[in-house]
Design a protein around this motif. Structure first.
Motif, PDB file in Angstrom:
ATOM      1  N   PHE A  75       0.836  -1.201   0.000  1.00  0.00           N
ATOM      2  CA  PHE A  75       0.000   0.000   0.000  1.00  0.00           C
ATOM      3  C   PHE A  75       0.874   1.255   0.000  1.00  0.00           C
ATOM      4  CE2 PHE A  75      -2.107   3.433   2.292  1.00  0.00           C
ATOM      5  CZ  PHE A  75      -3.333   3.506   1.657  1.00  0.00           C
ATOM      6  N   THR A  76       1.886   1.273   0.869  1.00  0.00           N
ATOM      7  CA  THR A  76       2.759   2.448   0.970  1.00  0.00           C
ATOM      8  C   THR A  76       3.527   2.674  -0.323  1.00  0.00           C
ATOM      9  OG1 THR A  76       3.002   1.981   3.342  1.00  0.00           O
ATOM     10  CG2 THR A  76       4.554   3.539   2.354  1.00  0.00           C
ATOM     11  N   ALA A  77       4.032   1.595  -0.916  1.00  0.00           N
ATOM     12  CA  ALA A  77       4.764   1.727  -2.176  1.00  0.00           C
ATOM     13  C   ALA A  77       3.869   2.268  -3.286  1.00  0.00           C
ATOM     14  CB  ALA A  77       5.353   0.378  -2.581  1.00  0.00           C
ATOM     15  N   GLY A  78       2.638   1.769  -3.349  1.00  0.00           N
ATOM     16  CA  GLY A  78       1.701   2.261  -4.356  1.00  0.00           C
ATOM     17  C   GLY A  78       1.393   3.734  -4.171  1.00  0.00           C
ATOM     18  N   LEU A  79       1.241   4.159  -2.914  1.00  0.00           N
ATOM     19  CA  LEU A  79       0.947   5.563  -2.620  1.00  0.00           C
ATOM     20  C   LEU A  79       2.124   6.455  -2.997  1.00  0.00           C
ATOM     21  CD1 LEU A  79      -1.486   7.043  -1.423  1.00  0.00           C
ATOM     22  CD2 LEU A  79      -0.410   6.866   0.828  1.00  0.00           C
ATOM     23  N   VAL A  80       3.332   6.016  -2.680  1.00  0.00           N
ATOM     24  CA  VAL A  80       4.529   6.798  -3.029  1.00  0.00           C
ATOM     25  C   VAL A  80       4.673   6.917  -4.543  1.00  0.00           C
ATOM     26  CG1 VAL A  80       7.058   6.786  -2.986  1.00  0.00           C
ATOM     27  CG2 VAL A  80       5.773   6.287  -0.892  1.00  0.00           C
ATOM     28  N   LEU A  81       4.484   5.815  -5.256  1.00  0.00           N
ATOM     29  CA  LEU A  81       4.595   5.850  -6.717  1.00  0.00           C
ATOM     30  C   LEU A  81       3.533   6.761  -7.324  1.00  0.00           C
ATOM     31  CD1 LEU A  81       5.830   4.854  -9.351  1.00  0.00           C
ATOM     32  CD2 LEU A  81       4.343   2.839  -9.231  1.00  0.00           C
ATOM     33  N   PHE A  82       2.324   6.684  -6.813  1.00  0.00           N
ATOM     34  CA  PHE A  82       1.232   7.522  -7.326  1.00  0.00           C
ATOM     35  C   PHE A  82       1.540   8.999  -7.120  1.00  0.00           C
ATOM     36  CE2 PHE A  82      -2.881   9.613  -7.294  1.00  0.00           C
ATOM     37  CZ  PHE A  82      -3.587   8.973  -8.299  1.00  0.00           C
ATOM     38  N   ALA A  83       2.005   9.356  -5.909  1.00  0.00           N
ATOM     39  CA  ALA A  83       2.308  10.755  -5.617  1.00  0.00           C
ATOM     40  C   ALA A  83       3.504  11.245  -6.428  1.00  0.00           C
ATOM     41  CB  ALA A  83       2.580  10.926  -4.120  1.00  0.00           C
ATOM     42  N   ALA A  84       4.542  10.398  -6.564  1.00  0.00           N
ATOM     43  CA  ALA A  84       5.718  10.800  -7.342  1.00  0.00           C
ATOM     44  C   ALA A  84       5.368  11.012  -8.807  1.00  0.00           C
ATOM     45  CB  ALA A  84       6.809   9.733  -7.205  1.00  0.00           C
ATOM     46  N   ALA A  85       4.541  10.129  -9.358  1.00  0.00           N
ATOM     47  CA  ALA A  85       4.113  10.286 -10.754  1.00  0.00           C
ATOM     48  C   ALA A  85       3.259  11.537 -10.921  1.00  0.00           C
ATOM     49  CB  ALA A  85       3.332   9.051 -11.200  1.00  0.00           C
ATOM     50  N   SER A  86       2.460  11.870  -9.909  1.00  0.00           N
ATOM     51  CA  SER A  86       1.660  13.093  -9.960  1.00  0.00           C
ATOM     52  C   SER A  86       2.557  14.318 -10.005  1.00  0.00           C
ATOM     53  CB  SER A  86       0.734  13.172  -8.740  1.00  0.00           C
ATOM     54  OG  SER A  86      -0.175  12.101  -8.718  1.00  0.00           O
ATOM     55  N   LEU A  87       3.658  14.287  -9.238  1.00  0.00           N
ATOM     56  CA  LEU A  87       4.610  15.407  -9.240  1.00  0.00           C
ATOM     57  C   LEU A  87       5.249  15.570 -10.613  1.00  0.00           C
ATOM     58  CD1 LEU A  87       6.264  17.591  -7.790  1.00  0.00           C
ATOM     59  CD2 LEU A  87       7.879  15.787  -7.104  1.00  0.00           C
ATOM     60  N   VAL A  88       5.701  14.461 -11.190  1.00  0.00           N
ATOM     61  CA  VAL A  88       6.321  14.517 -12.519  1.00  0.00           C
ATOM     62  C   VAL A  88       5.325  15.024 -13.556  1.00  0.00           C
ATOM     63  CG1 VAL A  88       7.363  13.134 -14.364  1.00  0.00           C
ATOM     64  CG2 VAL A  88       7.983  12.695 -11.978  1.00  0.00           C
ATOM     65  N   GLY A  89       4.086  14.519 -13.497  1.00  0.00           N
ATOM     66  CA  GLY A  89       3.073  14.952 -14.456  1.00  0.00           C
ATOM     67  C   GLY A  89       2.702  16.408 -14.287  1.00  0.00           C
ATOM     68  N   GLY A  90       2.597  16.876 -13.029  1.00  0.00           N
ATOM     69  CA  GLY A  90       2.240  18.263 -12.794  1.00  0.00           C
ATOM     70  C   GLY A  90       3.296  19.241 -13.265  1.00  0.00           C
ATOM     71  N   LEU A  91       4.555  18.794 -13.315  1.00  0.00           N
ATOM     72  CA  LEU A  91       5.653  19.666 -13.756  1.00  0.00           C
ATOM     73  C   LEU A  91       6.100  19.366 -15.181  1.00  0.00           C
ATOM     74  CD1 LEU A  91       7.847  19.569 -10.507  1.00  0.00           C
ATOM     75  CD2 LEU A  91       6.147  21.290 -11.162  1.00  0.00           C
ATOM     76  N   ALA A  92       5.437  18.419 -15.846  1.00  0.00           N
ATOM     77  CA  ALA A  92       5.890  17.948 -17.161  1.00  0.00           C
ATOM     78  C   ALA A  92       5.960  19.084 -18.184  1.00  0.00           C
ATOM     79  CB  ALA A  92       4.967  16.851 -17.667  1.00  0.00           C
ATOM     80  N   PRO A  93       7.111  19.231 -18.869  1.00  0.00           N
ATOM     81  CA  PRO A  93       7.235  20.277 -19.890  1.00  0.00           C
ATOM     82  C   PRO A  93       6.892  19.796 -21.292  1.00  0.00           C
ATOM     83  CG  PRO A  93       9.403  19.372 -19.410  1.00  0.00           C
ATOM     84  CD  PRO A  93       8.410  18.618 -18.542  1.00  0.00           C
ATOM     85  N   THR A  94       6.734  18.468 -21.467  1.00  0.00           N
ATOM     86  CA  THR A  94       6.499  17.910 -22.797  1.00  0.00           C
ATOM     87  C   THR A  94       5.342  16.923 -22.772  1.00  0.00           C
ATOM     88  OG1 THR A  94       8.010  16.040 -22.498  1.00  0.00           O
ATOM     89  CG2 THR A  94       8.964  18.115 -23.338  1.00  0.00           C
ATOM     90  N   PRO A  95       4.698  16.679 -23.918  1.00  0.00           N
ATOM     91  CA  PRO A  95       3.634  15.678 -23.970  1.00  0.00           C
ATOM     92  C   PRO A  95       4.087  14.290 -23.566  1.00  0.00           C
ATOM     93  CG  PRO A  95       3.527  17.100 -25.892  1.00  0.00           C
ATOM     94  CD  PRO A  95       4.805  17.429 -25.175  1.00  0.00           C
ATOM     95  N   VAL A  96       5.286  13.884 -24.014  1.00  0.00           N
ATOM     96  CA  VAL A  96       5.773  12.531 -23.716  1.00  0.00           C
ATOM     97  C   VAL A  96       5.927  12.334 -22.217  1.00  0.00           C
ATOM     98  CG1 VAL A  96       7.718  10.947 -23.981  1.00  0.00           C
ATOM     99  CG2 VAL A  96       6.895  12.241 -25.948  1.00  0.00           C
ATOM    100  N   MET A  97       6.480  13.336 -21.539  1.00  0.00           N
ATOM    101  CA  MET A  97       6.680  13.216 -20.094  1.00  0.00           C
ATOM    102  C   MET A  97       5.344  13.161 -19.366  1.00  0.00           C
ATOM    103  SD  MET A  97       8.967  15.557 -17.507  1.00  0.00           S
ATOM    104  CE  MET A  97      10.490  15.025 -18.315  1.00  0.00           C
ATOM    105  N   LEU A  98       4.367  13.938 -19.818  1.00  0.00           N
ATOM    106  CA  LEU A  98       3.057  13.933 -19.164  1.00  0.00           C
ATOM    107  C   LEU A  98       2.366  12.594 -19.341  1.00  0.00           C
ATOM    108  CD1 LEU A  98       0.759  15.272 -17.640  1.00  0.00           C
ATOM    109  CD2 LEU A  98      -0.017  16.269 -19.797  1.00  0.00           C
ATOM    110  N   VAL A  99       2.357  12.060 -20.553  1.00  0.00           N
ATOM    111  CA  VAL A  99       1.709  10.775 -20.800  1.00  0.00           C
ATOM    112  C   VAL A  99       2.415   9.667 -20.020  1.00  0.00           C
ATOM    113  CG1 VAL A  99       1.188   9.028 -22.545  1.00  0.00           C
ATOM    114  CG2 VAL A  99       0.780  11.446 -23.039  1.00  0.00           C
ATOM    115  N   GLY A 100       3.760   9.709 -19.982  1.00  0.00           N
ATOM    116  CA  GLY A 100       4.507   8.718 -19.208  1.00  0.00           C
ATOM    117  C   GLY A 100       4.186   8.789 -17.730  1.00  0.00           C
ATOM    118  N   ALA A 101       4.053  10.009 -17.201  1.00  0.00           N
ATOM    119  CA  ALA A 101       3.711  10.175 -15.792  1.00  0.00           C
ATOM    120  C   ALA A 101       2.314   9.644 -15.500  1.00  0.00           C
ATOM    121  CB  ALA A 101       3.813  11.654 -15.407  1.00  0.00           C
ATOM    122  N   ARG A 102       1.393   9.883 -16.414  1.00  0.00           N
ATOM    123  CA  ARG A 102       0.038   9.366 -16.221  1.00  0.00           C
ATOM    124  C   ARG A 102       0.026   7.835 -16.237  1.00  0.00           C
ATOM    125  NH1 ARG A 102      -4.406  11.160 -14.252  1.00  0.00           N
ATOM    126  NH2 ARG A 102      -5.720  10.420 -15.963  1.00  0.00           N
ATOM    127  N   ALA A 103       0.855   7.236 -17.096  1.00  0.00           N
ATOM    128  CA  ALA A 103       0.939   5.775 -17.118  1.00  0.00           C
ATOM    129  C   ALA A 103       1.492   5.255 -15.793  1.00  0.00           C
ATOM    130  CB  ALA A 103       1.813   5.313 -18.276  1.00  0.00           C
TER     131      ALA A 103
END
Length: 475
Positions: free
Chosen positions: A78-106
């Motif tokens: 559970f903790t690992a899933g929560l950390v991964l979800f939050a970290a991906a949200s950070l990357v997606g929220g700061l994403a400068p390119t379409p590829v990075m945003l789509v990758g973060a959402r995945a």
């Protein structure tokens, strides 16, 4: 160790917060897609992957995510899933390119696929007494409903008042708070691990391929109707992979990802079939066709569409919290599931009669009230039926199967109804046919519900006994 009343309440808070952000992120970006496309210079049509990238990995990895909780313990997974979800949200929220945003959402989808089964597993293993479990499942289901229906409203409000990036960045403080509480209140140790510590990698690969291909096929059909052969090829690939998965798990796997002995229980086997059919009605199709109906026929804006769904949400929560526990004390689950299916059937027949001239009260609020009443009869009882029959060591696997059944049911249901409501790829959808098709699926669900076992009629399947280790003194 018993966490006590206060500990159980905090555990319920943690799992509900995790469930909320998982469900919310399935739809929260939809309203913001035009803004995202303009801001990051997406090519035409590619911006849909901001939504689809999440749905694809989430649906494809749910079975694996459920089994991880059994293998490695509920708290660390559970903790690992929560950390991964939050970290991906950070990357997606700061994403400068379409590829990075789509990758973060995945990557968000991967985290969500780990979180969703773990939340239900933790809930059912924490609340073991029947009335407590019923109350906890009611709250859990209500929070999921809020997350699903609030996506469009929150997405529109945040995009208009702040920035589309905060749709993702807001997950970070929420995830951090939930993570800190989880570390303190969730039980440590390996008491929730199954006897075999090996992960079924081939089974995981086949299940992921099967569900992801089915999801991809429906996604392609939404974009190109059914005019492109890629949609059919993807669906066929998904079906073949699912069949191969079943054959491998039952005949070859030494440590199956899903122990198919569990399906000897009518509650597990038939209950998951009912969940799949419910997913074919509610998980995607209901929101999909109602959203487009509000915008294409009634000419609502995206924000107005989100607000139009508030009766579905608020009534569903209120009735679920107040009515469902009373019903479950007085009636057996299969009666409630059947009654809920029939009530919602009537609601969709009513919804099919709406016209552009229908007023809000008779055209939208009336069916919404019936749908909310039917939901109070249906969702918590069917969840209780399936999870109550799961052996303690296999709760993660069953939770993963049930979540997958919802997602696959939603994908297949949307594909089927799109064919019926848009048989020749026409631009105009026959919404009357779509809503009547959902009603027909609910009729089948009601019939199957009567075949569910009565309370305590179908006991949990006993887990496979462990083999004694070398040197053991066990006889």
């Amino acid at each position: 160790m018993d966490p006590g009343v206060t500990g159980r309440r905090w555990i319920l808070v943690v799992v509900c917060v995790a469930q909320f952000i998982v469900v919310l992120d399935l739809s929260v970006v939809n309203v913001a897609l035009p803004t995202i496309a303009s801001d990051l210079d997406f090519r035409a049509g590619d911006v849909s992957w901001v939504a689809n990238g999440y749905a694809l990995t989430f649906g494809g990895l749910l079975v694996l995510g459920g089994r991880l909780a059994d293998l490695y313990g509920h708290k660390p997974v559970f903790t690992a899933g929560l950390v991964l979800f939050a970290a991906a949200s950070l990357v997606g929220g700061l994403a400068p390119t379409p590829v990075m945003l789509v990758g973060a959402r995945a990557l968000q989808g991967v985290g969500a696929a780990v979180l969703a089964p773990a939340t239900l597993t933790i809930l059912t293993t924490t609340f073991t007494e029947r009335q407590q479990r019923t109350a906890a499942l009611v709250v859990y289901g209500a929070v999921g409903s809020v997350g699903g229906a609030a996506g469009n409203v929150l997405g529109g409000l945040i995009t208009e008042s702040l920035s589309w990036r905060w749709i993702l960045l807001i997950n970070i403080p929420i995830g951090a708070a939930a993570g800190l509480i989880a570390v303190r209140v969730l039980a440590s140790g390996n008491q929730h691990r199954v006897c075999c510590g090996r992960l079924d990698v081939p089974g995981a690969a086949l299940s992921t391929l099967g569900v992801a291909a089915l999801t991809w096929g429906v996604t392609r059909a939404e974009v190109s109707s059914w005019s492109q052969p890629g949609s059919y090829l993807s669906l066929a690939t998904g079906v073949v992979a699912v069949v191969a998965f079943v054959l491998y798990e039952t005949r070859c796997a030494a440590a199956p990802l899903i122990p198919f002995r569990l399906f000897r229980s009518r509650s597990v086997a038939l209950g998951n079939l009912v969940v799949l059919l419910a997913g074919a009605c509610f998980q995607i199709p209901m929101w999909y066709f109602l959203s487009f109906y509000f915008q294409d026929v009634l000419h609502y804006t995206a924000l107005q569409t989100g607000l139009a769904f508030l009766p579905h949400t608020l009534l569903g929560i209120g009735l679920g919290l107040r009515l469902t526990p009373i019903l479950m004390r007085r009636f057996n689950a299969r009666t409630l599931v059947a009654a809920g299916s029939l009530i919602d059937l009537v609601a969709f027949v009513w919804q099919s009669r709406i016209t552009p001239d229908s007023g809000y009260v008779p055209g939208i609020l009336g069916p919404a009230i019936l749908l909310s009443i039917g939901g109070a009869f249906f969702f918590t009882p069917i969840t209780s039926v399936v999870m109550s029959a799961a052996p303690h060591d296999d709760t993660g696997a069953i939770s993963g199967v049930m979540n997958t059944a919802k997602q696959v049911g939603g994908a297949l249901g949307l594909a089927l109804i799109l064919v019926l409501a848009n048989p020749h790829g026409a631009e105009l959808t026959d919404y009357r046919t779509a809503f009547l098709a959902i009603a027909a699926l609910l009729a089948v669900t009601a019939v199957l519900a009567f075949a569910l076992p009565r309370d305590k009629e179908d006991l949990p399947v006993e887990p496979r006994p462990e083999r004694p280790e070398l040197g053991s003194h066990e006889p």
